[in-house]
Design a protein around this motif. Structure first.
Motif, PDB file in Angstrom:
ATOM      1  N   VAL A 112       7.489 100.527  18.981  1.00 37.91           N
ATOM      2  CA  VAL A 112       8.435  99.431  18.821  1.00 37.91           C
ATOM      3  C   VAL A 112       9.836 100.021  18.768  1.00 37.91           C
ATOM      4  CG1 VAL A 112       9.302  97.632  17.265  1.00 37.91           C
ATOM      5  CG2 VAL A 112       6.840  97.878  17.646  1.00 37.91           C
ATOM      6  N   CYS A 113      10.746  99.453  19.546  1.00 35.34           N
ATOM      7  CA  CYS A 113      12.139  99.890  19.565  1.00 35.34           C
ATOM      8  C   CYS A 113      12.962  98.940  18.696  1.00 35.34           C
ATOM      9  CB  CYS A 113      12.664  99.904  20.990  1.00 35.34           C
ATOM     10  SG  CYS A 113      14.398 100.365  21.108  1.00 35.34           S
ATOM     11  N   THR A 114      13.622  99.450  17.671  1.00 31.35           N
ATOM     12  CA  THR A 114      14.414  98.592  16.793  1.00 31.35           C
ATOM     13  C   THR A 114      15.641  98.020  17.507  1.00 31.35           C
ATOM     14  OG1 THR A 114      15.471 100.598  15.921  1.00 31.35           O
ATOM     15  CG2 THR A 114      13.673  99.642  14.628  1.00 31.35           C
ATOM     16  N   SER A 115      16.145  98.713  18.520  1.00 30.91           N
ATOM     17  CA  SER A 115      17.242  98.164  19.321  1.00 30.91           C
ATOM     18  C   SER A 115      16.798  96.883  20.025  1.00 30.91           C
ATOM     19  CB  SER A 115      17.713  99.201  20.339  1.00 30.91           C
ATOM     20  OG  SER A 115      18.597  98.621  21.278  1.00 30.91           O
ATOM     21  N   GLY A 120      16.300  90.978  20.492  1.00 33.48           N
ATOM     22  CA  GLY A 120      15.384  89.865  20.729  1.00 33.48           C
ATOM     23  C   GLY A 120      15.383  88.838  19.616  1.00 33.48           C
ATOM     24  N   LEU A 121      15.522  89.311  18.380  1.00 28.68           N
ATOM     25  CA  LEU A 121      15.494  88.397  17.234  1.00 28.68           C
ATOM     26  C   LEU A 121      16.782  87.606  17.069  1.00 28.68           C
ATOM     27  CD1 LEU A 121      13.725  90.321  14.321  1.00 28.68           C
ATOM     28  CD2 LEU A 121      13.013  88.157  15.346  1.00 28.68           C
ATOM     29  N   TYR A 122      17.908  88.274  17.270  1.00 28.06           N
ATOM     30  CA  TYR A 122      19.179  87.664  16.914  1.00 28.06           C
ATOM     31  C   TYR A 122      20.058  87.331  18.113  1.00 28.06           C
ATOM     32  CZ  TYR A 122      17.607  89.768  12.537  1.00 28.06           C
ATOM     33  OH  TYR A 122      16.860  90.148  11.459  1.00 28.06           O
ATOM     34  N   GLY A 123      19.581  87.633  19.323  1.00 30.87           N
ATOM     35  CA  GLY A 123      20.365  87.314  20.515  1.00 30.87           C
ATOM     36  C   GLY A 123      21.621  88.152  20.666  1.00 30.87           C
ATOM     37  N   GLU A 124      21.621  89.321  20.053  1.00 33.03           N
ATOM     38  CA  GLU A 124      22.786  90.206  20.103  1.00 33.03           C
ATOM     39  C   GLU A 124      22.799  91.028  21.388  1.00 33.03           C
ATOM     40  OE1 GLU A 124      25.305  90.699  18.060  1.00 33.03           O
ATOM     41  OE2 GLU A 124      24.744  89.768  16.153  1.00 33.03           O
ATOM     42  N   LYS A 125      23.999  91.399  21.826  1.00 37.27           N
ATOM     43  CA  LYS A 125      24.121  92.288  22.967  1.00 37.27           C
ATOM     44  C   LYS A 125      24.327  93.735  22.519  1.00 37.27           C
ATOM     45  CE  LYS A 125      25.836  88.902  26.305  1.00 37.27           C
ATOM     46  NZ  LYS A 125      26.916  88.525  27.241  1.00 37.27           N
ATOM     47  N   ARG A 126      25.000  93.928  21.394  1.00 35.20           N
ATOM     48  CA  ARG A 126      25.199  95.269  20.864  1.00 35.20           C
ATOM     49  C   ARG A 126      24.010  95.624  19.976  1.00 35.20           C
ATOM     50  NH1 ARG A 126      30.863  95.165  17.989  1.00 35.20           N
ATOM     51  NH2 ARG A 126      30.298  97.353  17.597  1.00 35.20           N
ATOM     52  N   TYR A 131      25.772  99.525  14.278  1.00 34.19           N
ATOM     53  CA  TYR A 131      26.028  98.083  14.354  1.00 34.19           C
ATOM     54  C   TYR A 131      24.914  97.299  13.652  1.00 34.19           C
ATOM     55  CZ  TYR A 131      27.079  93.482  16.299  1.00 34.19           C
ATOM     56  OH  TYR A 131      27.382  92.155  16.436  1.00 34.19           O
ATOM     57  N   ILE A 132      23.665  97.691  13.873  1.00 34.36           N
ATOM     58  CA  ILE A 132      22.538  97.004  13.232  1.00 34.36           C
ATOM     59  C   ILE A 132      22.632  97.117  11.713  1.00 34.36           C
ATOM     60  CG2 ILE A 132      20.035  97.099  12.885  1.00 34.36           C
ATOM     61  CD1 ILE A 132      19.745  97.810  15.815  1.00 34.36           C
ATOM     62  N   CYS A 133      22.937  98.338  11.223  1.00 33.47           N
ATOM     63  CA  CYS A 133      23.050  98.523   9.777  1.00 33.47           C
ATOM     64  C   CYS A 133      24.159  97.649   9.206  1.00 33.47           C
ATOM     65  CB  CYS A 133      23.310  99.989   9.456  1.00 33.47           C
ATOM     66  SG  CYS A 133      21.871 101.059   9.729  1.00 33.47           S
ATOM     67  N   SER A 134      25.284  97.573   9.902  1.00 32.10           N
ATOM     68  CA  SER A 134      26.385  96.741   9.444  1.00 32.10           C
ATOM     69  C   SER A 134      25.996  95.265   9.434  1.00 32.10           C
ATOM     70  CB  SER A 134      27.611  96.961  10.341  1.00 32.10           C
ATOM     71  OG  SER A 134      28.659  96.087   9.988  1.00 32.10           O
ATOM     72  N   ALA A 135      25.324  94.824  10.494  1.00 29.03           N
ATOM     73  CA  ALA A 135      24.948  93.411  10.611  1.00 29.03           C
ATOM     74  C   ALA A 135      23.907  93.004   9.576  1.00 29.03           C
ATOM     75  CB  ALA A 135      24.428  93.146  12.018  1.00 29.03           C
ATOM     76  N   LEU A 198      18.701 100.765  36.423  1.00 29.74           N
ATOM     77  CA  LEU A 198      18.739 100.862  34.974  1.00 29.74           C
ATOM     78  C   LEU A 198      19.915 100.023  34.474  1.00 29.74           C
ATOM     79  CD1 LEU A 198      18.053 104.685  34.423  1.00 29.74           C
ATOM     80  CD2 LEU A 198      16.419 102.808  34.746  1.00 29.74           C
ATOM     81  N   VAL A 199      19.622  99.021  33.631  1.00 27.13           N
ATOM     82  CA  VAL A 199      20.609  98.036  33.202  1.00 27.13           C
ATOM     83  C   VAL A 199      20.859  98.185  31.708  1.00 27.13           C
ATOM     84  CG1 VAL A 199      21.176  95.569  33.179  1.00 27.13           C
ATOM     85  CG2 VAL A 199      19.676  96.484  34.972  1.00 27.13           C
ATOM     86  N   ASN A 200      22.123  98.173  31.296  1.00 25.27           N
ATOM     87  CA  ASN A 200      22.432  98.325  29.880  1.00 25.27           C
ATOM     88  C   ASN A 200      22.347  96.991  29.142  1.00 25.27           C
ATOM     89  OD1 ASN A 200      24.844  96.917  30.274  1.00 25.27           O
ATOM     90  ND2 ASN A 200      26.110  98.756  30.339  1.00 25.27           N
ATOM     91  N   GLU A 201      22.687  97.013  27.862  1.00 28.15           N
ATOM     92  CA  GLU A 201      22.467  95.845  27.007  1.00 28.15           C
ATOM     93  C   GLU A 201      23.388  94.670  27.337  1.00 28.15           C
ATOM     94  OE1 GLU A 201      25.216  97.363  23.245  1.00 28.15           O
ATOM     95  OE2 GLU A 201      23.043  97.610  23.194  1.00 28.15           O
ATOM     96  N   VAL A 202      24.488  94.911  28.063  1.00 23.80           N
ATOM     97  CA  VAL A 202      25.365  93.798  28.429  1.00 23.80           C
ATOM     98  C   VAL A 202      25.167  93.378  29.884  1.00 23.80           C
ATOM     99  CG1 VAL A 202      27.098  94.393  26.714  1.00 23.80           C
ATOM    100  CG2 VAL A 202      27.284  95.346  29.019  1.00 23.80           C
ATOM    101  N   GLY A 203      24.127  93.926  30.532  1.00 22.57           N
ATOM    102  CA  GLY A 203      23.787  93.504  31.890  1.00 22.57           C
ATOM    103  C   GLY A 203      24.426  94.303  32.998  1.00 22.57           C
ATOM    104  N   THR A 204      25.123  95.396  32.670  1.00 16.27           N
ATOM    105  CA  THR A 204      25.748  96.236  33.694  1.00 16.27           C
ATOM    106  C   THR A 204      24.745  97.259  34.215  1.00 16.27           C
ATOM    107  OG1 THR A 204      27.898  96.029  32.613  1.00 16.27           O
ATOM    108  CG2 THR A 204      27.643  97.831  34.181  1.00 16.27           C
ATOM    109  N   ILE A 205      24.682  97.404  35.527  1.00 13.51           N
ATOM    110  CA  ILE A 205      23.794  98.404  36.130  1.00 13.51           C
ATOM    111  C   ILE A 205      24.432  99.779  35.983  1.00 13.51           C
ATOM    112  CG2 ILE A 205      22.766  99.215  38.289  1.00 13.51           C
ATOM    113  CD1 ILE A 205      22.547  96.272  39.134  1.00 13.51           C
TER     114      ILE A 205
END
Length: 437
Positions: A112-115, A120-126, A131-135, A198-205
């Motif tokens: 399981v990847c926590t990223s 997936g849970l919160y609809g975040e892009k970052r 960032y996760i710890c802060s959120a 290979l696509v990053n979290e904001v949809g950029t190839i």
């Protein structure tokens, strides 16, 4: 079900080429931390200065640390029969699995990847760990050290596990987490020839590549931090043909200019089939490495490919092997029969190469299997696209348009020089359809 949250610090990016300097494992049931363990490890190579500055782990610290083999048994027991959790899980899993394999221990675990879980849970892009710890209100005492990172990841995972339970209205089970595994880790890709993105979290190839085996090649990228860590998902196209994969990859790099494809701009090494007439009037054939703008009778990516092609022509036309570099024997007389046959072969190669100057139609690629045929589409000698079809002839409805890339002319020259004239199909309907666009 128990979860083993893992974090490793390493000397580099690739398992097998770099090694771990520290590993931490935190065991949780999804509600609380049940066990924690951490150890420095003696690497098999020096720690690069930039990594030492980032982690704070120095050569002096690991000089007295145990080798991985000394703790491999404990690590394996802590991970066995648990779900492997990490931030960008394929990186940590790749290092641990490779190191255990070197000790004769074979780890096979669900991951399981926590990223991915966070997005997936919160609809975040970052989804960086910071960032996760802060959120989620999780404190990380010392980023870039194994135990603090593993504890922070575990606490974030526990928080997300609880939020998932609230959403489901029940306690989550392992199956609920499967959809949050890292997309594109290679498990769902076909073992086929094609092109991948290979696509990053904001949809950029970030990267475009080709592969004979898509699933295998993409999995390898997840052992490479530079590509694996920026990848959130993978798109792909099956081409069935290595030649077509080369051309589509080149066209897509030219169209998209992905950030991580900068090293792919250099021209490929080429070998060519050349001919010349010796002092006795015999036509001789030879293979040589080509210069940048040098043109040959036929062109190839490797000397071995070129030699196999030459030997096939020697057999097909019954040429004198000693005049083609295919025999140690030396010929000291004029061979009229060889020259006549060699001229016929040269005429055939010349005819095939001239096809690309004015062709409007299709060229069938021969490196596919019997189930699917791949074709390149040309208009007045210019490559305009390709088609894949299962039996029968290609038509306009099959056409995928593309704009040639920087290296495409070199690829086409190789393809044409190795193609039989029977593979070219003129198509007036294709011409009419393209002129109407």
């Amino acid at each position: 079900m128990l979860y083993a949250v893992v974090d490793v610090e390493t000397t580099g990016l690739r398992p097998g080429k770099a090694s771990m300097t520290e590993i931490a494992i935190v065991v949780t049931d999804g509600h609380s931390v049940l066990e924690r363990w951490c150890s420095l490890l003696k690497p098999t190579e020096p720690i690069p200065p930039d990594i030492a500055r980032l982690t704070g782990i120095t050569h002096e610290m690991v000089a007295v640390a145990p080798d991985f083999g000394a703790v491999a048994g404990r690590i394996f027991e802590m991970l066995k029969d648990k779900i492997f959790v990490a931030h960008h899980v394929e990186f940590d899993y790749g290092f641990v699995k490779e190191a255990l394999r070197g000790q004769g221990l074979h780890l096979r675990a669900e991951r399981v990847c926590t990223s991915r879980l966070f997005k997936g849970l919160y609809g975040e892009k970052r989804s960086s760990l910071a960032y996760i710890c802060s959120a989620l209100g999780v404190k990380n005492e010392r980023p870039h050290r194994a135990l603090p990172d593993a504890l922070a990841t575990a606490r974030a995972f526990i928080r997300m596990f609880g939020d998932l339970g609230k959403r489901l209205g029940r306690m989550p089970v392992a199956g609920d987490l499967k959809r949050f595994r890292l997309d594109g880790s290679g498990d769902e890709l076909p073992a086929a020839t094609g092109v991948y993105y290979l696509v990053n979290e904001v949809g950029t190839i970030e990267y475009v590549g080709k592969a004979k085996n898509l699933a295998q090649r993409v999995k390898q990228h997840f052992n490479d931090t530079e590509k694996g860590r920026v990848t959130s998902r993978v798109h792909w196209k099956v081409t069935y043909s290595e030649w077509l994969a080369l051309i589509v990859e080149d066209a897509e790099i030219q169209r998209l200019w992905p950030r991580l494809n900068s090293a792919q701009r250099k021209l490929p090494t080429r070998y060519g089939l050349l001919s010349y007439t010796d002092g006795r009037g015999n036509i001789r054939l030879a293979i040589d490495k080509l210069q940048k703008h040098q043109v040959a009778l036929a062109e190839f990516f490797s000397f071995q490919e070129a030699r196999q092609f030459l030997l096939s022509k020697v057999r097909q036309y019954e040429l004198n092997a000693s005049l083609c570099g295919a025999s140690p024997d030396r010929l000291t007389v004029y061979d009229e029969v060889h020259n006549t046959r060699c001229k016929a072969m040269l005429d055939e190669l010349s005819t095939a190469k001239k096809q690309d100057r004015d062709l409007t139609g299709w060229l069938r690629l021969t490196d596919t299997d019997d189930r699917v045929q791949a074709y390149l589409a040309f208009y007045s000698g210019l490559l305009v696209g390709y088609a894949l079809c299962r039996g029968g002839m290609p038509g306009v409805s099959y056409l995928h348009r593309l704009k040639p890339g920087v290296l495409t002319p070199y690829y086409l020259r190789m393809i044409f020089s190795q193609s039989d004239s029977k593979l070219f199909i003129r198509d007036a309907q294709l011409a009419a359809a393209l002129e109407a666009l």
